[in-house]
Every structure is written in C-alpha cells, then in structure tokens.
Design a protein around this motif. Structure first.
Motif, PDB file in Angstrom:
ATOM      1  N   TYR A 187       0.846  -1.174   0.089  1.00  0.00           N
ATOM      2  CA  TYR A 187       0.123  -0.102  -0.113  1.00  0.00           C
ATOM      3  C   TYR A 187       0.790   1.363   0.092  1.00  0.00           C
ATOM      4  O   TYR A 187       0.514   2.332  -0.771  1.00  0.00           O
ATOM      5  CB  TYR A 187      -0.875   0.090   1.280  1.00  0.00           C
ATOM      6  N   LYS A 188       1.966   1.384   0.911  1.00  0.00           N
ATOM      7  CA  LYS A 188       2.895   2.357   0.863  1.00  0.00           C
ATOM      8  C   LYS A 188       3.523   2.633  -0.445  1.00  0.00           C
ATOM      9  O   LYS A 188       4.032   3.869  -0.642  1.00  0.00           O
ATOM     10  CB  LYS A 188       3.619   2.247   1.898  1.00  0.00           C
ATOM     11  N   VAL A 189       3.783   1.572  -1.239  1.00  0.00           N
ATOM     12  CA  VAL A 189       4.550   1.670  -2.388  1.00  0.00           C
ATOM     13  C   VAL A 189       3.786   2.411  -3.714  1.00  0.00           C
ATOM     14  O   VAL A 189       4.266   3.013  -4.401  1.00  0.00           O
ATOM     15  CB  VAL A 189       5.262   0.317  -2.538  1.00  0.00           C
ATOM     16  N   GLY A 190       2.554   1.549  -3.825  1.00  0.00           N
ATOM     17  CA  GLY A 190       1.836   2.045  -5.190  1.00  0.00           C
ATOM     18  C   GLY A 190       0.719   1.172  -5.234  1.00  0.00           C
ATOM     19  O   GLY A 190       0.611  -0.055  -4.679  1.00  0.00           O
ATOM     20  N   ASN A 192       0.183  -0.791  -7.881  1.00  0.00           N
ATOM     21  CA  ASN A 192       0.459  -2.069  -8.628  1.00  0.00           C
ATOM     22  C   ASN A 192       1.747  -2.834  -7.854  1.00  0.00           C
ATOM     23  O   ASN A 192       2.248  -3.846  -8.398  1.00  0.00           O
ATOM     24  CB  ASN A 192       1.275  -1.650 -10.192  1.00  0.00           C
ATOM     25  N   ALA A 193       1.942  -2.494  -6.626  1.00  0.00           N
ATOM     26  CA  ALA A 193       3.208  -3.191  -5.867  1.00  0.00           C
ATOM     27  C   ALA A 193       2.721  -4.364  -5.563  1.00  0.00           C
ATOM     28  O   ALA A 193       1.699  -4.845  -5.159  1.00  0.00           O
ATOM     29  CB  ALA A 193       3.276  -2.376  -4.570  1.00  0.00           C
ATOM     30  N   VAL A 194       3.807  -5.387  -5.576  1.00  0.00           N
ATOM     31  CA  VAL A 194       3.816  -6.825  -5.420  1.00  0.00           C
ATOM     32  C   VAL A 194       5.109  -7.174  -4.314  1.00  0.00           C
ATOM     33  O   VAL A 194       6.086  -6.903  -4.852  1.00  0.00           O
ATOM     34  CB  VAL A 194       3.616  -7.596  -6.434  1.00  0.00           C
ATOM     35  N   PHE A 195       4.708  -7.610  -3.187  1.00  0.00           N
ATOM     36  CA  PHE A 195       5.566  -7.939  -2.316  1.00  0.00           C
ATOM     37  C   PHE A 195       5.829  -9.417  -2.087  1.00  0.00           C
ATOM     38  O   PHE A 195       4.686  -9.822  -1.294  1.00  0.00           O
ATOM     39  CB  PHE A 195       5.882  -7.182  -1.196  1.00  0.00           C
ATOM     40  N   ILE A 196       6.616 -10.237  -2.334  1.00  0.00           N
ATOM     41  CA  ILE A 196       6.569 -11.873  -2.220  1.00  0.00           C
ATOM     42  C   ILE A 196       7.862 -11.940  -0.891  1.00  0.00           C
ATOM     43  O   ILE A 196       8.887 -11.935  -0.972  1.00  0.00           O
ATOM     44  CB  ILE A 196       6.970 -12.615  -3.276  1.00  0.00           C
ATOM     45  N   ASP A 197       7.261 -12.266   0.237  1.00  0.00           N
ATOM     46  CA  ASP A 197       8.156 -12.569   1.283  1.00  0.00           C
ATOM     47  C   ASP A 197       8.824 -14.058   1.362  1.00  0.00           C
ATOM     48  O   ASP A 197       8.511 -14.876   0.288  1.00  0.00           O
ATOM     49  CB  ASP A 197       6.996 -12.562   2.434  1.00  0.00           C
ATOM     50  N   GLU A 198       9.931 -14.161   2.075  1.00  0.00           N
ATOM     51  CA  GLU A 198      10.583 -15.233   2.270  1.00  0.00           C
ATOM     52  C   GLU A 198       9.677 -16.470   2.555  1.00  0.00           C
ATOM     53  O   GLU A 198       8.811 -16.499   3.051  1.00  0.00           O
ATOM     54  CB  GLU A 198      11.764 -15.126   3.235  1.00  0.00           C
ATOM     55  N   ALA A 199      10.245 -17.732   1.915  1.00  0.00           N
ATOM     56  CA  ALA A 199       9.269 -19.037   2.216  1.00  0.00           C
ATOM     57  C   ALA A 199       9.712 -19.356   4.072  1.00  0.00           C
ATOM     58  O   ALA A 199      11.031 -19.309   4.160  1.00  0.00           O
ATOM     59  CB  ALA A 199      10.039 -19.790   1.242  1.00  0.00           C
ATOM     60  N   GLU A 200       8.895 -20.003   4.348  1.00  0.00           N
ATOM     61  CA  GLU A 200       8.819 -20.413   5.708  1.00  0.00           C
ATOM     62  C   GLU A 200       8.446 -21.917   5.782  1.00  0.00           C
ATOM     63  O   GLU A 200       7.334 -22.138   4.940  1.00  0.00           O
ATOM     64  CB  GLU A 200       8.218 -19.607   6.694  1.00  0.00           C
ATOM     65  N   PHE A 201       9.098 -22.609   6.811  1.00  0.00           N
ATOM     66  CA  PHE A 201       8.566 -24.072   6.805  1.00  0.00           C
ATOM     67  C   PHE A 201       7.703 -24.071   8.058  1.00  0.00           C
ATOM     68  O   PHE A 201       7.765 -23.440   8.930  1.00  0.00           O
ATOM     69  CB  PHE A 201       9.677 -25.166   7.154  1.00  0.00           C
ATOM     70  N   GLU A 202       6.479 -24.738   7.561  1.00  0.00           N
ATOM     71  CA  GLU A 202       5.334 -24.929   8.525  1.00  0.00           C
ATOM     72  C   GLU A 202       5.273 -26.215   9.157  1.00  0.00           C
ATOM     73  O   GLU A 202       4.981 -27.376   8.405  1.00  0.00           O
ATOM     74  CB  GLU A 202       3.794 -24.745   7.975  1.00  0.00           C
ATOM     75  N   GLY A 222      -7.620   4.204  -9.874  1.00  0.00           N
ATOM     76  CA  GLY A 222      -6.540   3.651 -10.043  1.00  0.00           C
ATOM     77  C   GLY A 222      -5.448   3.742  -8.927  1.00  0.00           C
ATOM     78  O   GLY A 222      -4.212   3.137  -8.824  1.00  0.00           O
ATOM     79  N   SER A 223      -5.918   4.404  -7.938  1.00  0.00           N
ATOM     80  CA  SER A 223      -5.114   4.570  -6.612  1.00  0.00           C
ATOM     81  C   SER A 223      -5.047   3.437  -5.796  1.00  0.00           C
ATOM     82  O   SER A 223      -6.149   2.678  -5.803  1.00  0.00           O
ATOM     83  CB  SER A 223      -5.531   5.910  -5.909  1.00  0.00           C
ATOM     84  N   ALA A 224      -4.107   3.261  -5.011  1.00  0.00           N
ATOM     85  CA  ALA A 224      -4.275   2.440  -3.684  1.00  0.00           C
ATOM     86  C   ALA A 224      -5.108   2.719  -2.502  1.00  0.00           C
ATOM     87  O   ALA A 224      -5.356   3.784  -2.265  1.00  0.00           O
ATOM     88  CB  ALA A 224      -2.765   2.039  -3.088  1.00  0.00           C
ATOM     89  N   ILE A 225      -5.794   1.641  -2.359  1.00  0.00           N
ATOM     90  CA  ILE A 225      -6.890   1.893  -1.231  1.00  0.00           C
ATOM     91  C   ILE A 225      -6.533   0.895  -0.032  1.00  0.00           C
ATOM     92  O   ILE A 225      -7.494   1.011   0.996  1.00  0.00           O
ATOM     93  CB  ILE A 225      -8.412   1.756  -2.001  1.00  0.00           C
ATOM     94  N   GLY A 226      -5.866  -0.124  -0.304  1.00  0.00           N
ATOM     95  CA  GLY A 226      -5.645  -1.154   0.763  1.00  0.00           C
ATOM     96  C   GLY A 226      -4.718  -2.221   0.394  1.00  0.00           C
ATOM     97  O   GLY A 226      -3.738  -1.902  -0.590  1.00  0.00           O
ATOM     98  N   ALA A 227      -4.429  -3.193   0.910  1.00  0.00           N
ATOM     99  CA  ALA A 227      -3.481  -4.338   0.621  1.00  0.00           C
ATOM    100  C   ALA A 227      -4.281  -5.689   1.019  1.00  0.00           C
ATOM    101  O   ALA A 227      -5.089  -5.626   1.658  1.00  0.00           O
ATOM    102  CB  ALA A 227      -2.344  -3.917   1.526  1.00  0.00           C
ATOM    103  N   ALA A 228      -3.501  -6.870   0.477  1.00  0.00           N
ATOM    104  CA  ALA A 228      -4.029  -8.189   0.768  1.00  0.00           C
ATOM    105  C   ALA A 228      -2.792  -9.058   0.875  1.00  0.00           C
ATOM    106  O   ALA A 228      -1.800  -8.575   0.121  1.00  0.00           O
ATOM    107  CB  ALA A 228      -4.984  -8.511  -0.238  1.00  0.00           C
ATOM    108  N   THR A 229      -3.013 -10.188   1.482  1.00  0.00           N
ATOM    109  CA  THR A 229      -1.841 -11.208   1.539  1.00  0.00           C
ATOM    110  C   THR A 229      -2.731 -12.462   1.387  1.00  0.00           C
ATOM    111  O   THR A 229      -3.642 -12.858   2.011  1.00  0.00           O
ATOM    112  CB  THR A 229      -1.290 -11.075   3.164  1.00  0.00           C
ATOM    113  N   PHE A 230      -1.864 -13.240   0.427  1.00  0.00           N
ATOM    114  CA  PHE A 230      -2.465 -14.480  -0.043  1.00  0.00           C
ATOM    115  C   PHE A 230      -1.133 -15.615   0.468  1.00  0.00           C
ATOM    116  O   PHE A 230      -0.104 -15.493  -0.148  1.00  0.00           O
ATOM    117  CB  PHE A 230      -2.712 -14.645  -1.509  1.00  0.00           C
ATOM    118  N   GLU A 231      -1.262 -16.143   1.545  1.00  0.00           N
ATOM    119  CA  GLU A 231      -0.243 -17.289   1.786  1.00  0.00           C
ATOM    120  C   GLU A 231      -0.610 -18.320   0.944  1.00  0.00           C
ATOM    121  O   GLU A 231      -1.555 -19.120   0.899  1.00  0.00           O
ATOM    122  CB  GLU A 231      -0.557 -17.652   3.314  1.00  0.00           C
ATOM    123  N   VAL A 232       0.774 -18.693   0.134  1.00  0.00           N
ATOM    124  CA  VAL A 232       0.551 -19.648  -0.837  1.00  0.00           C
ATOM    125  C   VAL A 232       1.449 -21.003  -0.063  1.00  0.00           C
ATOM    126  O   VAL A 232       2.629 -20.842   0.392  1.00  0.00           O
ATOM    127  CB  VAL A 232       1.328 -19.323  -1.955  1.00  0.00           C
TER     128      VAL A 232
END
Length: 244
Positions: A187-190, A192-202, A222-232
C-alpha cells in the motif's frame, strides 16, 4: 496348490468305463473353465491397474524421485494475476472502500485499542470484533476462494488504508498489519506493488509457505486503497507444476 483327489473325479471300483470316460471329460471341461476364468480375472486386474496408473511389472517398478525444497521462484506472473483478479472483484473493492470511509485516518491510539481488543478476544469465548469480521460477506467470499484453491491458498487477509483487517479467511494473530512488510511494501509503495516474502517451513503440516502481498486499488481512480496477503502453499504449488 495340490488338488484334493476327490475334487474333480471319483473313479474307483464299481464304476463303469462309460461313466469313467464321462467323468474324465467333465473334469477336463471344468479345468479349462477354471483356467479361462483365471485369465479373465488377471486381464481385468491389469486393465484396472492401467486405468489408475498402477505399474503392472512387479520387478521393474521405478521409485519416484523426491522433489527439491520449494522456493518463491515457483510464484510466477500467472499466479500473481490470478490473485489480482480476486482483489479486483466488486465485493473486495467495496468492502475496503466502506471501511476506509468508516475509519478514515484513525489515530494510532484507536488502532492500538482495536488491535489489543482482537488479541484479547482470541483467548476469550466472547469475540464480538472477531465474529463481526469473520461473518462479513467479504470474509465468506475469501473463505470460498481459499477452499476452492484445494490447498494452494492457506490464508487470505484483506486490509484497509490504515492496515486494519477488513476481511479474512482465518483468524489472524492480530488485527493491525500496518507495522508489517505485507502492508508497508504494498500500500505504501503504490497501486501495482507486489511483495513476495521469504519462504517459511510450517512444522504442523510439513509444508513450505510464502506470503504474496499486493496493493488493492480503486478501479476508477487507479489509486491504492488497501492491501492483501495470500499465503501460498509452496509444497502444493511445486507438486502441481511437477505434475504438468
């Protein structure tokens, strides 16, 4: 196995030649019938095995090679666009916009109070804030998205412009994500921002996971209004790619 003497023929004293011949013929016919039946059963077994992908040769079976440890490189543009398509749905955009209007620029004291309430409710039987969040139509929608992914998505979180939860598929550990990278690097970036975090072992499931974080944008401005996280689930994603 050795066949009992009385199974097919009863030939002994007092039995005439004609009758003995007939019994010999009957025995031969029954033996041919058993042999034919055995061949039919074997053919049927091999046919079912082939249909189910079962290797028929007992001595030449190959052992499947174990897959390597999955990495975030498995998350490609196709998967990111699939996630973005969910976030562009009307129910998601309206939910974020409505909460932004209800809680426009809340002071940090309000944010901290809501976050503390959420954390406390996790240990209580009465959970008004958690209940109203999980019972929302948008949370139900995200829960269905997770269920229909068949194990690919293990958690989905939707945040407003302040980083507070709007909707989610599971109960999160906290209510405010604004101090975490999932919010600050999207959200703070823009828009179209996409951030993929490091992999973690469950440990509990024995799988590797990574969070794919995107900004949610208003389709009109076209402006950012929020953010979302999908854990894959990277382990499941790797399995699917390997099976192609």
């Amino acid at each position: 196995m050795r066949r009992p003497a009385h199974e097919w023929r009863l030939v002994g004293r007092g039995v005439g030649r004609g009758q003995a011949a007939r019994e010999r013929q009957t025995g031969a016919t029954m033996r041919r019938g058993r042999s034919l039946l055995a061949r039919m059963v074997l053919a049927a077994s091999l046919s079912v095995g082939a249909a189910e992908g079962i290797e028929a040769a007992p001595s030449s079976r190959l052992t499947a090679q174990p897959l390597s440890e999955p990495t975030i490189e498995l998350i490609d543009a196709e998967l990111v666009e699939r996630i973005r398509g969910v976030l562009e749905s009307e129910i998601v955009v309206l939910a974020v916009e409505n909460q932004n209007r209800r809680r426009a620029n809340p002071p940090q004291s309000v944010i901290d109070a809501l976050d503390a309430q959420w954390r406390a409710e996790r240990e209580q039987t009465k959970q008004p804030l958690i209940a109203v969040t999980l019972a929302s139509p948008t949370s139900n929608y995200l829960t269905r998205i997770q269920a229909h992914s068949l194990g690919l998505f293990t958690e989905i979180i939707l945040m407003d412009a302040s980083g507070l939860n709007v909707a989610q598929s599971n109960i999160t550990s906290d209510y405010w994500q604004g101090d975490e990278a999932k919010y600050q690097r999207t959200y703070k970036v823009g828009p179209n921002a996409v951030f993929i975090d490091e992999a973690e072992f469950e440990d509990t499931t024995g799988t590797w996971r990574a969070q794919v974080n995107l900004a949610v944008k208003d389709p009109q401005s076209g402006s950012a209004i929020g953010a979302a996280t999908f854990e894959v689930n990277l382990t499941e994603l790797q399995r699917r790619k390997h099976a192609r």
